[in-house]
Structure formats: C-alpha cells, structure tokens
Scaffold this active site. Structure first.
Site, mmCIF file in Angstrom:
data_model
loop_
_atom_site.group_PDB
_atom_site.id
_atom_site.type_symbol
_atom_site.label_atom_id
_atom_site.label_comp_id
_atom_site.label_asym_id
_atom_site.label_seq_id
_atom_site.Cartn_x
_atom_site.Cartn_y
_atom_site.Cartn_z
ATOM 1 N N ASP A 338 -60.818 -11.770 -38.798
ATOM 2 C CA ASP A 338 -61.823 -12.466 -37.994
ATOM 3 C C ASP A 338 -63.252 -12.126 -38.401
ATOM 4 O OD1 ASP A 338 -59.881 -13.808 -36.711
ATOM 5 O OD2 ASP A 338 -60.014 -12.716 -34.826
ATOM 6 N N GLU A 341 -63.163 -13.593 -42.629
ATOM 7 C CA GLU A 341 -62.774 -14.998 -42.775
ATOM 8 C C GLU A 341 -63.445 -15.905 -41.753
ATOM 9 O OE1 GLU A 341 -58.298 -14.729 -44.701
ATOM 10 O OE2 GLU A 341 -58.477 -14.948 -42.545
ATOM 11 N N TYR A 422 -58.914 -17.270 -29.378
ATOM 12 C CA TYR A 422 -59.159 -15.987 -28.730
ATOM 13 C C TYR A 422 -60.638 -15.770 -28.456
ATOM 14 C CZ TYR A 422 -55.157 -12.910 -28.087
ATOM 15 O OH TYR A 422 -54.042 -12.297 -27.590
ATOM 16 N N TYR A 424 -63.300 -12.439 -27.728
ATOM 17 C CA TYR A 424 -63.415 -10.979 -27.799
ATOM 18 C C TYR A 424 -64.778 -10.543 -27.246
ATOM 19 C CZ TYR A 424 -59.592 -11.304 -31.214
ATOM 20 O OH TYR A 424 -58.397 -11.560 -31.840
HETATM 21 NI NI NI Z 1 -53.280 -10.811 -28.405
#
Ligand code: NI
Length: 675
Positions: A338, A341, A422, A424
């Site tokens: 992450d 890329e 996702y 974060y």
């Molecule tokens: Ni996870």
C-alpha cells in the site's frame, strides 16, 4: 458543539502579521504547510526564494509549481511524461542545521514507453540538476493509468460477453477494481506495466459492490500499450452472492437513539503550539510533514528537559506495508504494497471536526500532486489534539490514608487514508511520561470473493456465498533512532525463569537475558511473547545516574510475521516482512523497506539488499525497522463494515530518565489529594 476548529493563523517568522497570541489562547496554527511563507506574486513560479522554509518543511504549492515548471522547461521533457510525485528531497541529516539548497525530487512516468525517470530540481535556481532514467523499475501506477485500464476493459466485447453470460447487461452497474499485478515470474508479463481488474455488481448506485463479487473474471491490462493481455473467464467459478450489505441509514433501517451527547471541552484552549510544521507540547518537540509514500513523517522528535533538548527519533514514518491474501484458489496474486504501489499519502482523507475528530483540534493541510504536476491541497489532512488517557499514576497509602492520583494525557498526531476497500488511521501518541506509541486503526470494507460453499480453510463466509479471505496487514515502521545522539546500539532483552539450583533453591528466580545485536546480519529478529522479548536502543555515549546507558525500548506485539512460503514470489518482494526487527546502519538512500520501487519488482530490494554488506551497528547512527500488524481471519462482525481493529508498537524510556518524570504533574483538582 463537539469542538471548534482553529482558524488559519499566521506563522511567526514567516509572514508579517499578528503573532500567535491573535488566537486568544496559546495555540497557533498555520493551516497548510507554508501557505503564508512567500510573498504571493502571481506568476512568480519560475524562481523561489527558499530561505524562509525549514529544511524539513514539505514543498508548498508554490515550490511544487516551480519544480514542475523547471521540469517542463527542460529539453528532456516530453508530452508523454506524467508526474508520479513531486516531493522535497530531504537534505542529509548533517546539513539540516545549515544553509541548504531546497531540492525537489520529481518522479516521472513516461506514458509512451512506461519508463520511470527521477529528476532533481534545485528550487533556489529553479533548474533541473539531475535527470536519471531508471532501469528495470516501475513507479506505482498513475491515477490516469488505472482509469484507462477500466475504460478499455469496460468496452471490450469479450468482457461484456462474460458479464452477459452471468446475467449482467448494464455495464454501469459493474464496479471495476484495478489492482497492481505483482510479479510472479510469468512469461510474457515481465517488463510490462500491468494491472489486473476484478469486478463486482451493484444492485443500485450506492450499493456496496463488495457484497456481490463476480468470481472467475479477471482482466490483465498493459497500461502503457493499452492492450488487454488476458481475460480469465471461468463462468463456473461461483455464483454471484445476492445479499445486499449496506451500512447507510437506509441499509440498517433505523439508527439507535440511546446515545447521549459526549463533548470534549478545553475552555482555556489546548496546551500544544503549532508553528508551521513544528509542534510543541509539554516536554515534547517535533516536526511533521506529509509525503505521498510515507504519508505522515515525524522529524526531530525530542524531549526538552528544561536545560537541553534530548533527541530520540531523527525521523519516523511508515516505510512500507503489504497486505497479502491467503486463498490459493482465488486471486493468488492479491498482495498489495500500500505504500510503494498505492502511495497511502496521496489518498489521505480530509478530516471533519465533530465527525472524525472530537474536541479542540488543530489541523494541517497537505499538498500532493496530480498526474500533470498540478498541486492539490488536502484540507485538514493531519489532526493534532490533546487527549485525556485515564490514570497516569495512583496510590492509596493504606497506613496513613493518603491517596494520590494523577491523570495521563497524550498529544495525538494522526491522519486517515483510504486504499481501495480499506481505511487506515495512523496515530502517533506522545505521553507525559516520555512514552511514544504508534497505533494503526484498520477499518473499511473487507475484500471479498464468492464462497465455494461449506467449510473453507482460507476464508470466512460472512454472508450467504460470500467469502472474506484471510489476509495479513504487515506494516513496516522506519525508525531513525537518535537516543541522546546518533551513537546508538540495539540489545535484545528476553525474560525467563531460572532452573532450581544452588543459587535458586526454591526455583522462583527470574532473569533478563541481554544480547547485543552488533551486526546487520544478526539483527533480523522475531518477536517472542513467551519470552516478553523487547529491543532496547541504547546510547553509547550518555548514561543515567547509575552509569547505565540511556535508552528507549521497543515493545512489539507478537503477531505472526509474513506467512507466505519463504520460497514464494511474494516473500522475495516482501523480504522486510520475514522478521519483526531489522537494524541497519544509517544510509540516506535506504528509505523504503521493500525498495524505492516495489511495484512489479521481482524481489530482493529493500532490507535484504540494505543488510547485504553486513555492517557494524554497534555505537553508530542506526535505523530500526519494525514489522507489525494483524493476521486477519475475518469475523462475521467485520461485515459489512469493519469496527476498528488496532495494532502498533510502543517506545518507552528505559533508564532515559533517572526516575518517574511525571512527579511534577499536579493533581487534577484540589479534592483529589485527601490526606
Ligand atoms: Ni484486514
């Protein structure tokens, strides 16, 4: 009101205008790094006076425009060039205190041939001073490359026919996710710039596509030639799961009404001060910047003890993260880096007061660039606030009735980023007692595929026919330590019980085993919860009052390191994830744990290459690399949107102070000290 947002303020020393006291409180905030740094003269982007910025301040809009203009003026610039990133080339640490020529590092991708080129621009002269065409590497994909991939695939007759065969006639209902292709040594893929596209069907415009994966349909696309290399089409793979999974109000029916307001109020304003990119709070001093790869970077973290500023961390950032999926049947190629890329720093969220952040918040903006080199400002990218953290210390003296309590507080510096499905949150905490903590908050939507049915070893069925495969989130923190100065060493500290013997007749003895890690080859280490293993970074020059080295200790979690087979293509590319700890001798070129350009890299770059010379790391300027993060076997409770999961690590002073440094913290109120 949940809190108020501090309005943009002037920055002392950077522009004419009122000083920080203009806020009616001790907080001074310059929203946006360096917004007021230069006289704004329209068109003044060809030459930039760089004398006013701190050498570690990130590039501001004017500097980015100047760097881009210099690159475009150069004869080597072609119309097919696109701007992958435009960032400050951080000066070497020895030069930070001096008169430094601020330089921009510009990474270009040539859409014509897919080449990656690295250009260095002197901002003082607004001129290109270096231009290198890099061999055998790929910068991460440009947004334009991802968009082109989706546009082409959506029009491909074979693709449309495969969708029709699955009963999907409306291409606009299909969500296309383009992902990095990785490198599995497949013939015909080497040297090409490739993404793979998977897809989902939405039942309506705002439907959660991840509830309806279209299994067995993957396109591999060359973003340079615009060619679809391969369409994998297995109509028998699995049925498309049909149950919707939406988490908006319409999706959940009705929201609960039982929660009462919870406000955080600091009537006298919070206690931290933000000046440009420098922050000070209690004894803590640090600088922050936002970088497209590292995202939030901490610089020059130190503890001001009133007489001197004691350095602890020269630089701390996320130097890579990898999210490998563990289902060999579906999409074996899914393992996303992450940082290298995706550039987590480019997708940083703009935070909302009262929604993402509660209380008295200061925000800093961040500036990134688009594919054409245009700066784009992300408002409210970094959130800074002060938090109550429960009890700091407490004791009731049962013999005399005295009871003392003190409350812990922490300074929080954080941001959130979204990488595909996702989200974060990265939180750095600075505590009153000298502790530093890094916490990652993981949330968002699980990656899904269609479930093969029955018990399945590599995934959890989270809805009928819907699989959430097991995966890891392995973060790599790069901690350029400078505990009381650059001369440091690292010791591994284990605890164990000692066997019964003449010195230990009742078998109650416990001991510490300290192992000095003196060479890079020796410092690739695994965490071990059964031994309470920690790693202590000691000064080799300064001592506490008992003559022991002053130190900070890294407390790791004990989650698994990379579980992919050591002989796998992924293990070669994610060499850093094989261990929880690495220690390298400082080298300014060693920036990213999987190398500068992990995208489609065949492997061996980054930490395995950094330690190849097996340098001495005892009593030198060193960098600690820490791998951490969960192995995530999804729960039913993680669907359709995941409650935050936490991971991280702690750095605690260990003989850095001569005693508890918080004895002077006053009681929260007079009645808190009976007796
Ligand atoms: Ni996870």
């Amino acid at each position: 009101m949940a809190g108020r947002k501090w309005e943009r303020g002037p920055s002392p020393g950077r522009s004419a205008g009122p000083s920080e006291t203009g806020f009616g409180g001790p907080v001074s905030v310059l929203r946006g790094f360096g917004v007021a740094r230069y006289a704004r003269v329209v068109g003044m982007v060809d030459a930039v006076a760089t004398g006013l910025a701190h050498p570690l301040d990130p590039l501001d809009e004017i500097e980015i425009r100047a760097a881009v203009a210099a690159v475009k003026r150069d004869a080597r610039f072609r119309g097919s060039h696109r701007f992958f990133s435009v960032t400050l080339l951080e000066p070497d640490k020895d030069l930070v205190g001096g008169d430094v020529d601020r330089q921009a590092e510009v990474i270009l991708v040539d859409r014509g041939d897919g080449a990656t080129e690295e250009v260095t621009v002197s901002l003082a002269g607004a001129e290109v001073v270096g231009w290198v065409k890099l061999a055998d590497c790929h910068a991460a994909y440009l947004l334009g490359e991802y968009m082109r991939a989706v546009e082409v695939v959506k029009k491909d007759e074979r693709w449309l026919a495969a969708l029709r065969a699955r009963g999907i006639d409306d291409i606009e209902r299909v969500q296309h996710d383009p992902w990095p292709a990785g490198n599995f040594g497949v013939a015909g893929e080497q040297g090409r710039r490739l993404v793979r596209i998977v897809c989902y069907v939405r039942h309506h415009k705002t439907d959660n596509g991840y509830a309806h994966p279209i299994e067995g349909l993957v396109a591999t696309f060359d973003v340079t030639t615009g060619e679809i290399l391969e369409i994998l089409d297995d109509p028998e793979a699995a049925a498309i799961p049909s149950e919707c999974a939406n988490y908006d109000e319409a999706g959940v029916g009705a929201w609960r009404t039982s929660l009462k307001p919870l406000d955080i109020v600091q009537p006298d304003a919070p206690g931290f001060v933000v000046e440009g990119s420098a922050i000070r709070w209690e004894n803590w001093r640090l600088r922050v910047s936002m970088h497209p790869l590292d995202a939030l970077v901490l610089h020059d973290v130190g503890w001001d003890d009133g007489e001197r500023l004691r350095p602890i961390l020269h630089r701390a950032s996320l130097a890579e993260m990898v999210v490998p999926y563990g289902d060999p049947r579906f999409r074996y190629w899914q393992a996303y880096f992450d940082t290298g890329e995706f550039l987590v720093g480019k997708w940083v969220n703009s935070l909302e007061l009262g929604c993402d952040c509660l209380g008295e918040i200061a925000y800093l903006d961040a500036t990134v660039t688009d594919d054409t080199g245009q700066p784009r400002t992300i408002p409210n990218a970094i959130c800074i606030h002060e938090e109550d953290f429960g009890i700091l210390w407490k004791h009731t003296d049962i013999f005399n009735g005295s009871a003392q309590s003190r409350r812990q507080r922490r300074l929080v510096v954080s941001y959130f980023t979204t990488v595909g499905n996702y989200d974060y949150g990265f939180y750095w905490y600075f505590y009153l007692d000298g502790t530093i903590e890094c916490e990652v908050k993981l949330t968002g939507v699980l990656f899904t595929s269609a479930h093969p049915g029955g018990d399945h070893p590599h995934s959890t069925e989270v809805a009928p026919g819907l699989a959430a495969p097991v995966h890891q989130h392995l973060f790599s923190a790069r901690l350029d330590m400078t505990v009381d100065g650059p001369a440091n060493a690292v010791e591994e500290v284990d605890v164990s019980g000692a066997p019964i013997g003449p010195e230990n007749p009742y078998g109650n003895a416990m001991v510490q085993t300290v192992t000095r890690l003196t060479r890079e080859s020796q410092a690739g280490r695994r965490a071990d919860g059964s031994r309470g293993r920690t790693w202590r970074v000691v000064s080799t020059e300064r001592h506490n009052r008992f003559g022991h080295p002053t130190a900070y200790t890294l407390y790791p979690e004990s989650a698994p390191a990379l579980l992919a087979d050591p002989a796998s293509p992924l293990a070669a590319r994610a060499g850093f994830a094989a261990n929880h700890l690495w220690v390298t001798k400082y080298d300014p070129a060693h920036r990213y744990s999987a190398g500068d350009f992990v995208n489609q890299h065949p492997g061996g770059a980054g930490i395995p290459a950094f330690i190849a010379a097996d340098q001495d790391i005892d009593g030198t300027d060193l960098v600690v690399w820490h791998t951490f993060g969960p192995t995530h076997f999804p729960r039913l409770e993680d669907w359709p949107v995941m409650p935050v999961a936490h991971c991280g690590f702690v750095l605690k002073p260990t003989g850095f102070f001569d005693r508890n440094p918080t004895l002077d913290v006053p009681p929260p109120a007079p009645h808190c000290t009976p007796g």
